[in-house]
Design an enzyme around this catalytic site. Structure first.
Site, PDB file in Angstrom:
ATOM      1  N   LYS A 119      -8.469 -15.651  -8.722  1.00 31.25           N
ATOM      2  CA  LYS A 119      -7.203 -16.258  -9.133  1.00 31.25           C
ATOM      3  C   LYS A 119      -6.295 -16.436  -7.913  1.00 31.25           C
ATOM      4  CE  LYS A 119      -6.961 -14.199 -13.786  1.00 31.25           C
ATOM      5  NZ  LYS A 119      -6.899 -15.446 -14.572  1.00 31.25           N
ATOM      6  N   ARG A 169     -14.451 -12.883 -22.536  1.00 29.15           N
ATOM      7  CA  ARG A 169     -15.435 -13.210 -23.570  1.00 29.15           C
ATOM      8  C   ARG A 169     -16.768 -12.493 -23.317  1.00 29.15           C
ATOM      9  NH1 ARG A 169     -14.635 -19.486 -22.391  1.00 29.15           N
ATOM     10  NH2 ARG A 169     -12.586 -18.672 -21.865  1.00 29.15           N
TER      11      ARG A 169
HETATM   12  N1  BES Z   1      -7.037 -12.897 -18.585  1.00 23.49           N
HETATM   13  C1  BES Z   1      -7.192 -14.295 -18.431  1.00 23.49           C
HETATM   14  C2  BES Z   1      -6.343 -15.079 -19.413  1.00 23.49           C
HETATM   15  C3  BES Z   1      -4.870 -15.080 -19.160  1.00 23.49           C
HETATM   16  C4  BES Z   1      -4.303 -16.010 -18.331  1.00 23.49           C
HETATM   17  C5  BES Z   1      -4.065 -14.202 -19.830  1.00 23.49           C
HETATM   18  C6  BES Z   1      -2.939 -16.027 -18.148  1.00 23.49           C
HETATM   19  C7  BES Z   1      -2.713 -14.230 -19.647  1.00 23.49           C
HETATM   20  C8  BES Z   1      -2.135 -15.153 -18.817  1.00 23.49           C
HETATM   21  C9  BES Z   1      -8.643 -14.685 -18.678  1.00 23.49           C
HETATM   22  O1  BES Z   1      -9.582 -13.755 -18.295  1.00 23.49           O
HETATM   23  C10 BES Z   1      -8.891 -15.920 -17.904  1.00 23.49           C
HETATM   24  O2  BES Z   1      -8.823 -15.873 -16.709  1.00 23.49           O
HETATM   25  N2  BES Z   1      -9.204 -17.013 -18.583  1.00 23.49           N
HETATM   26  C11 BES Z   1      -9.461 -18.260 -17.955  1.00 23.49           C
HETATM   27  C12 BES Z   1     -10.631 -18.887 -18.627  1.00 23.49           C
HETATM   28  C13 BES Z   1     -11.187 -20.099 -17.920  1.00 23.49           C
HETATM   29  C14 BES Z   1     -11.762 -19.696 -16.585  1.00 23.49           C
HETATM   30  C15 BES Z   1     -12.235 -20.738 -18.779  1.00 23.49           C
HETATM   31  C16 BES Z   1      -8.225 -19.137 -18.097  1.00 23.49           C
HETATM   32  O3  BES Z   1      -7.559 -19.084 -19.120  1.00 23.49           O
HETATM   33  O4  BES Z   1      -7.911 -19.843 -17.135  1.00 23.49           O
HETATM   34 MN    MN Z   2     -10.077 -13.932 -16.238  1.00 29.38          MN
END
Ligand code: BES
Ligand code: MN
Ligand code: ZN
Length: 506
Positions: A282, A356
């Site tokens: 990230k 997931r």
């Molecule tokens: N923990 C994050 C989701 C999240 C993002 C929660 C912002 C709270 C605030 C999750 O693990 C994630 O990174 N999801 C990705 C999925 C994508 C790579 C398909 C997302 O939402 O960008």
């Molecule tokens: Mn994530």
């Protein structure tokens, strides 16, 4: 210092601040009228000569007392229209009242209330208990790492007690006792959410859970890496493999219900104690918020505490999949393929879609092991749900209308908002992989990202198993205080799930 709450029929102890409740239009009940007389008409004087405070629900007005009065200040608290006041309204008002009292510098407060029942459905005892709950929930502080505050020199930290004086004090105290179990569960969830990830990581988290819940009669089992490996929970393991902190699963069982009969209720939580994204790392701006990526699990753990404290007459299994998602020499690579516990192969195309992967094995495990009559999972799963619903609503993906109906009722009663989102064959199909059974990102890219994530999970749910997936990414932490929760982490889900259990399955 935690806020003390007591209910009394007669005057008890000293207070520096007295609270009177006021209805819309500046109407006073008998208790407030009596206080007004004791204060030489101070309250009615202000109600008459200003028009900002009118007694609307949640309004407050702080008045300075004069030398002859037994208090330093009088606080007026609006309750709105008597026939519209319900328990949730009382909680909101209680929360705002706490903020006003603490802001005014009150240390010991006394609330005066009377008997009676509003047309909205709350009797005085229930109403007072819910006002107390609202105040209690708002009083939460996480200050264990502030060495100065231990001396109590925090300006907003001085409110030590609320004494509620009313004829129905005994009944109110009885109602409050159950509500305090809810507050304790919420506080536990908030504590877990607030801990920094160098303190709270899978193993330490599991230890904390066991230490807190086992003495309350919850059976706590920790499934460590060795056992997860033997089981074949390889998707869960894959998320943790880049971290020096090994992953684990924690199973919590509360058996307060009858033996035999239908299977238990199952609550499943995503517990990623820190989500860097892994190799699909990230951006650094805002990454600190990813310590909250375990808030789904915190809701489940908090719920278990509440159920045990109030000795709920129900059989529940709570299960949380814990892992830290880190990049590193051992971390999963985008394009890795893993055999999940279900036997289905998953292509890991983006290591940031890790929630997931943890959940799919945890969901498979709980179904195999406990054959639950329903499952609710909670997860900070997608950024896309934040885009769709913001900080107001969690997204609810539910495959069973009856379960949705019950969830919706619990949501309305607790104010933890849910918005139903679609499950659809098309979203499940969007997760078809070219080289494995399923991929962890959608072939449709970012479109409907929360729905396709739910579609991924649905492929691990048995046919005919009532299931709800709550994507709480937008509500798990907030930038501003709310009436009954100081920022950041409200402990979203504990009250909702406790209500769901209490009103529909006990
Ligand atoms: N923990 C994050 C989701 C999240 C993002 C929660 C912002 C709270 C605030 C999750 O693990 C994630 O990174 N999801 C990705 C999925 C994508 C790579 C398909 C997302 O939402 O960008
Ligand atoms: Mn994530
Ligand atoms: Zn995550």
């Amino acid at each position: 210092m935690s806020l003390k709450i007591g209910f009394f029929t007669k005057a008890s102890g000293r207070a520096d601040t007295a609270v009177a409740f006021v209805w819309t239009g500046g109407k006073l009940g008998p208790a407030a009228e009596k206080l007004d007389r004791q204060c030489g008409g101070l309250i009615s004087f202000h109600l008459k000569n200003q028009d900002k405070f009118t007694g609307k629900k949640g309004q407050t007005l702080v008045l300075a007392a004069s030398p002859k009065m037994p208090w330093l200040r009088i606080v007026l608290a609006g309750l709105g229209e008597a026939d519209k006041l319900d328990a949730l309204g009382c909680e909101t008002s209680g929360g705002k009242l706490y903020a006003a009292l603490a802001g005014a510098g009150a240390e010991k407060s006394i609330f005066f209330a009377e008997d009676g029942k509003t047309k909205g459905g709350v009797d005085a005892a229930t109403g007072a208990a819910h006002i107390a709950l609202g105040a209690k929930l708002r009083s939460y502080r996480f200050d264990k790492y502030k060495s100065k505050n231990k001396k109590g020199d925090d300006k907003n930290g001085g409110l030590a007690s609320i004494a509620i004086q009313m004829p129905a004090a005994d009944r109110a105290a009885k109602v409050y006792k159950k509500l305090d179990a809810v507050a304790q569960g919420v506080f536990f969830a908030r504590d877990l959410a607030n801990e920094p990830p160098n303190v709270l990581y899978p193993e330490s988290y599991a230890r904390i859970i066991k230490k807190e819940l086992a003495p309350l009669g919850v059976k706590v089992d920790i499934i460590d890496v060795k056992q997860l490996t033997k089981l074949g929970s390889n998707a869960h393991l894959m998320v943790g493999q880049g971290s020096a902190r090994p992953p684990c699963t924690v199973v919590m069982r509360w058996n307060g219900g009858k033996k035999g009969g239908k299977g238990p209720l199952a609550f499943v939580g995503k517990g990623v104690t820190f989500d860097t994204g892994g190799i699909s790392i990230k951006p650094s701006a805002g990454m600190e918020d990813m310590k909250f990526d375990m808030c789904g699990s915190a809701a489940v753990v908090g719920l278990m505490k509440t159920l045990a404290l109030r000795k709920a007459k129900v059989n529940v299994v709570g299960i949380v999949g814990l892992a830290e998602n880190m990049p590193g020499g051992h971390a999963a690579r985008p394009s890795d393929i893993v055999r999940t516990l279900s036997g289905q192969y998953v292509e890991n195309l983006n290591t940031d879609a890790e929630g997931r992967l943890v959940l799919c094995d945890t969901l498979t495990y709980v179904q195999r092991e406990y054959n639950p009559r329903l499952i609710v999972d909670l997860a900070t799963l997608t950024g896309a749900i934040v885009v769709a619903l913001g900080a107001e609503y969690a997204g609810a993906f539910v495959n069973d209308d009856r379960l949705w109906d019950n969830l919706q009722k619990a949501s309305k009663a607790t104010g933890e908002k849910l918005w139903r989102m679609p499950l659809d064959e098309a979203y499940r199909k969007a997760m078809d992989s070219a080289v494995a059974d399923i991929r962890n990102t959608s072939t449709t890219g970012r479109d409907a990202g929360s729905c396709t994530a739910a579609g991924f999970l649905e492929r691990f749910i048995d046919d005919n198993r009532p299931w709800a997936h709550l994507d709480i990414a937008g509500v798990a932490w907030t930038k501003a205080d709310k009436p009954t929760s100081p920022k950041p982490a409200p402990g979203y889900g504990v009250q909702l799930l406790d209500r769901l259990v209490a009103d529909h399955y006990e």
